[in-house]
Design a protein around this motif. Sequence first.
Motif, PDB file in Angstrom:
ATOM      1  N   LYS A 130       4.011   2.945   1.393  1.00  0.00           N
ATOM      2  CA  LYS A 130       2.676   3.576   1.666  1.00  0.00           C
ATOM      3  C   LYS A 130       1.918   3.367   2.695  1.00  0.00           C
ATOM      4  O   LYS A 130       1.190   4.447   2.953  1.00  0.00           O
ATOM      5  CB  LYS A 130       1.822   2.561   0.409  1.00  0.00           C
ATOM      6  CG  LYS A 130       2.582   2.477  -0.951  1.00  0.00           C
ATOM      7  CD  LYS A 130       1.794   2.127  -2.183  1.00  0.00           C
ATOM      8  CE  LYS A 130       2.459   2.575  -3.549  1.00  0.00           C
ATOM      9  NZ  LYS A 130       2.232   1.919  -4.639  1.00  0.00           N
ATOM     10  N   TYR A 149       8.994  -2.982   8.268  1.00  0.00           N
ATOM     11  CA  TYR A 149       8.607  -4.535   8.492  1.00  0.00           C
ATOM     12  C   TYR A 149       9.988  -4.847   9.599  1.00  0.00           C
ATOM     13  O   TYR A 149       9.543  -5.619  10.387  1.00  0.00           O
ATOM     14  CB  TYR A 149       8.737  -5.451   7.231  1.00  0.00           C
ATOM     15  CG  TYR A 149       7.622  -5.193   6.166  1.00  0.00           C
ATOM     16  CD1 TYR A 149       6.196  -5.020   6.630  1.00  0.00           C
ATOM     17  CD2 TYR A 149       8.003  -4.881   4.988  1.00  0.00           C
ATOM     18  CE1 TYR A 149       5.233  -4.795   5.835  1.00  0.00           C
ATOM     19  CE2 TYR A 149       6.670  -4.605   4.236  1.00  0.00           C
ATOM     20  CZ  TYR A 149       5.412  -4.472   4.450  1.00  0.00           C
ATOM     21  OH  TYR A 149       4.284  -4.349   3.971  1.00  0.00           O
ATOM     22  N   GLU A 157       3.560  -2.416  -2.925  1.00  0.00           N
ATOM     23  CA  GLU A 157       3.674  -1.867  -1.238  1.00  0.00           C
ATOM     24  C   GLU A 157       5.214  -1.402  -1.162  1.00  0.00           C
ATOM     25  O   GLU A 157       5.554  -1.422  -0.019  1.00  0.00           O
ATOM     26  CB  GLU A 157       3.230  -3.020  -0.497  1.00  0.00           C
ATOM     27  CG  GLU A 157       1.874  -3.519  -0.822  1.00  0.00           C
ATOM     28  CD  GLU A 157       1.542  -4.312   0.373  1.00  0.00           C
ATOM     29  OE1 GLU A 157       2.287  -4.821   1.427  1.00  0.00           O
ATOM     30  OE2 GLU A 157       0.540  -4.837   0.355  1.00  0.00           O
ATOM     31  N   ALA A 173       7.973  -2.271  -2.091  1.00  0.00           N
ATOM     32  CA  ALA A 173       9.125  -3.090  -1.838  1.00  0.00           C
ATOM     33  C   ALA A 173       9.989  -3.176  -3.314  1.00  0.00           C
ATOM     34  O   ALA A 173      10.930  -3.920  -3.469  1.00  0.00           O
ATOM     35  CB  ALA A 173       8.724  -4.578  -1.770  1.00  0.00           C
ATOM     36  N   ASN A 214      10.967  -9.291  -7.612  1.00  0.00           N
ATOM     37  CA  ASN A 214      11.828  -8.495  -6.859  1.00  0.00           C
ATOM     38  C   ASN A 214      12.022  -7.119  -7.403  1.00  0.00           C
ATOM     39  O   ASN A 214      12.268  -6.214  -6.452  1.00  0.00           O
ATOM     40  CB  ASN A 214      13.402  -9.215  -6.665  1.00  0.00           C
ATOM     41  CG  ASN A 214      13.101 -10.433  -6.015  1.00  0.00           C
ATOM     42  OD1 ASN A 214      12.292 -10.957  -5.501  1.00  0.00           O
ATOM     43  ND2 ASN A 214      14.401 -11.282  -6.208  1.00  0.00           N
ATOM     44  N   PHE A 261      10.010  -5.091  -9.261  1.00  0.00           N
ATOM     45  CA  PHE A 261       8.811  -4.418  -9.450  1.00  0.00           C
ATOM     46  C   PHE A 261       7.842  -4.513  -8.532  1.00  0.00           C
ATOM     47  O   PHE A 261       6.907  -3.693  -8.440  1.00  0.00           O
ATOM     48  CB  PHE A 261       8.077  -4.749 -10.928  1.00  0.00           C
ATOM     49  CG  PHE A 261       9.147  -4.366 -12.241  1.00  0.00           C
ATOM     50  CD1 PHE A 261       8.895  -3.192 -12.550  1.00  0.00           C
ATOM     51  CD2 PHE A 261       9.771  -5.299 -12.630  1.00  0.00           C
ATOM     52  CE1 PHE A 261       9.520  -2.648 -13.604  1.00  0.00           C
ATOM     53  CE2 PHE A 261      10.580  -4.859 -13.922  1.00  0.00           C
ATOM     54  CZ  PHE A 261      10.493  -3.661 -14.239  1.00  0.00           C
ATOM     55  N   ASN A 262       7.932  -5.198  -7.554  1.00  0.00           N
ATOM     56  CA  ASN A 262       6.852  -5.563  -6.633  1.00  0.00           C
ATOM     57  C   ASN A 262       5.664  -5.550  -7.111  1.00  0.00           C
ATOM     58  O   ASN A 262       4.629  -4.743  -6.976  1.00  0.00           O
ATOM     59  CB  ASN A 262       7.261  -4.496  -5.409  1.00  0.00           C
ATOM     60  CG  ASN A 262       6.162  -4.647  -4.131  1.00  0.00           C
ATOM     61  OD1 ASN A 262       5.833  -3.708  -3.590  1.00  0.00           O
ATOM     62  ND2 ASN A 262       5.389  -5.805  -3.877  1.00  0.00           N
ATOM     63  N   THR A 274       8.734 -11.320   0.687  1.00  0.00           N
ATOM     64  CA  THR A 274       7.768  -9.993   0.917  1.00  0.00           C
ATOM     65  C   THR A 274       7.061  -9.722  -0.520  1.00  0.00           C
ATOM     66  O   THR A 274       5.583  -9.663  -0.463  1.00  0.00           O
ATOM     67  CB  THR A 274       8.461  -8.767   1.149  1.00  0.00           C
ATOM     68  OG1 THR A 274       9.370  -9.301   2.161  1.00  0.00           O
ATOM     69  CG2 THR A 274       7.672  -7.740   1.713  1.00  0.00           C
ATOM     70  N   SER A 275       7.720  -9.809  -1.385  1.00  0.00           N
ATOM     71  CA  SER A 275       7.207  -9.564  -2.823  1.00  0.00           C
ATOM     72  C   SER A 275       6.480 -10.578  -3.450  1.00  0.00           C
ATOM     73  O   SER A 275       5.375 -10.609  -4.004  1.00  0.00           O
ATOM     74  CB  SER A 275       8.189  -9.097  -3.879  1.00  0.00           C
ATOM     75  OG  SER A 275       8.640  -7.531  -3.595  1.00  0.00           O
ATOM     76  N   GLN A 307       2.738 -11.036  -2.547  1.00  0.00           N
ATOM     77  CA  GLN A 307       1.668  -9.938  -3.018  1.00  0.00           C
ATOM     78  C   GLN A 307       1.335  -9.994  -4.346  1.00  0.00           C
ATOM     79  O   GLN A 307       0.667  -9.228  -5.017  1.00  0.00           O
ATOM     80  CB  GLN A 307       2.526  -8.592  -2.925  1.00  0.00           C
ATOM     81  CG  GLN A 307       2.450  -8.182  -1.436  1.00  0.00           C
ATOM     82  CD  GLN A 307       3.266  -7.086  -1.275  1.00  0.00           C
ATOM     83  OE1 GLN A 307       3.630  -6.175  -2.078  1.00  0.00           O
ATOM     84  NE2 GLN A 307       4.001  -6.796   0.019  1.00  0.00           N
TER      85      GLN A 307
END
Lengths: 320, 320
Positions: free
Chosen positions: A77, A82, A155, A157, B253, B255-256, B288-289, B292
């Motif tokens: 987005k 990263y 985002e 991922a 992991n 679906f973020n 990372t996910s 969020q």
Amino acid sequence: MYYLGVDLGGTKILTALADEEGNLLERSNVETEAAKGREVIIKNILHSIDNVLDNSGVNRSEIAKIGIGSPGPLNSKTGVIYETANLPWKNVPLTDIIQEKTGLPANLENDANAAARGEKWFGAGRDVDHMIYVTVSTGIGGGIIIDRSILQGKEGAGGEIGHMIINPGGPTCGCGNSGCMEAMASGTAIARMGREALAEDKNGIIAEMSGSDPEKIDAILIANAAKKGDQKAQEIYNTAGYYLGIGMANLINIFNTEKIVFGGGVMKDHDLLNDSFMESLQENALQTSLKQVEICNAELKGDVGVQGAVAVAMEDILGK
Amino acid sequence: MYYLGVDLGGTKILTALADEEGNLLERSNVETEAAKGREVIIKNILHSIDNVLDNSGVNRSEIAKIGIGSPGPLNSKTGVIYETANLPWKNVPLTDIIQEKTGLPANLENDANAAARGEKWFGAGRDVDHMIYVTVSTGIGGGIIIDRSILQGKEGAGGEIGHMIINPGGPTCGCGNSGCMEAMASGTAIARMGREALAEDKNGIIAEMSGSDPEKIDAILIANAAKKGDQKAQEIYNTAGYYLGIGMANLINIFNTEKIVFGGGVMKDHDLLNDSFMESLQENALQTSLKQVEICNAELKGDVGVQGAVAVAMEDILGK
């Protein structure tokens, strides 16, 4: 108008020019020169774009958009990469950089999602609305198409199917966790099981083919040993197929998808996986959803990356 | 205009009238009388609709649409219920029947997806675009919201997260498979582990509380034993929390997503699950996910079913 697709890899950058039907009209293949760092990588991307424009005679003003497929994790987005295992950079706002340097709008997508979009629009997924692209090579990656759109998540991922844990307490994965699908069924997993087999049996076909050197063992060697009739190598592929079947059964149950499209190096030897994979699928998926899904091979082969990047560029025409 | 939501359950039918903001203005609660068969069930649905209209004084012509939430498996696209565990019918074209009998347009959705849509539009998911609703009770169900739309898949069977296999070769699930999340972390799984604990220890708190009768053991009894300090009962909740953490890590992991919203009876005792669940999540999700996502409780409580059915009715305003 025309579209540009850039398939950014750790060793090569493949850029292609496409027309409004997504046909690839011109290509350029340059070295990434990853070791030389960020500025050189960007210079090489721009160079590959210039090559394609120069060779095709298409003017920059005729380009509607640039699509970039890159290893991640990245934020599709914001267009920020990263970090990537094979490129020595961190938090690179690649979309902004490419837009600024070329004066053209650009979109960024991780390589597995780009490949899924390529297969959806130009490959095996052409005729379906729901599809999961799965690539089984060193790792296991995926891209999930729902109602003709890629699943990106908050985002971008989303789609990290390789790190789905299907065997808690199992072997450690490159991601640091244990028992991920990638740790159970990827090329890396097959090689690991091969090295374990070598440690147990110093006189078998695997020992012979590898000269008893564990470093020489990879998924291809194990595939060849299996084809030569080595029982242990066949068992390894059966195990990988079993766990791949569990992972796919889980995805079928969650997504009620129409097609699972397999790409990646390991799937070239899918004959070896096939029986155990299909058995595992039958055993582990809910029948309602299993009946509705077709399992097939990717169609785009070596072009999947760049054709995927073209699909990313063509988002306004094709959908996400 | 107004909307009707029908929450069809194995024992009760809860129907509500809602305004264009989804506020529930009037309700009717009637017995399903499932044992009396298809015609009586349909009569009761229609009866509950009539009740609501009569009591509210709203005219049938002021109803824009009826939304129905029902146990599945069902096809939300064709409006056909294939089969349900608690209702004695098969392949019932419920949408067509209700449309014909009421003269009003209707939409059908499985109960977990309807609940997810309720939480998305009227509950804990109000402020997010990506959300997963997870209900942990006798079974484990879920509904997945992506970009403000419910994941239905090809024929509306999507979202079956409870049957994700996370422990191959583990205990058998009601679905027939082994090691599903439902077999590892649901109320049924907790009760099973409780009965195993009783078989091993005839003198503990679990034995005392159940009068050594395995039939008396359910998730609530084990929760109460854990609260009384029974170590085995605490271990059982830790195990359930661990596996629930793995299942949720997998979904994060893939679906973020932005929020995981928990409902269902077992989550009332989520204090017992919490430490092991959060530890497992930390251990098993990609960072990372994971960073969020927010984990929270459902807001709609007992109304989630009917409010979900209202959200299904309001699809043209709210989105899917």
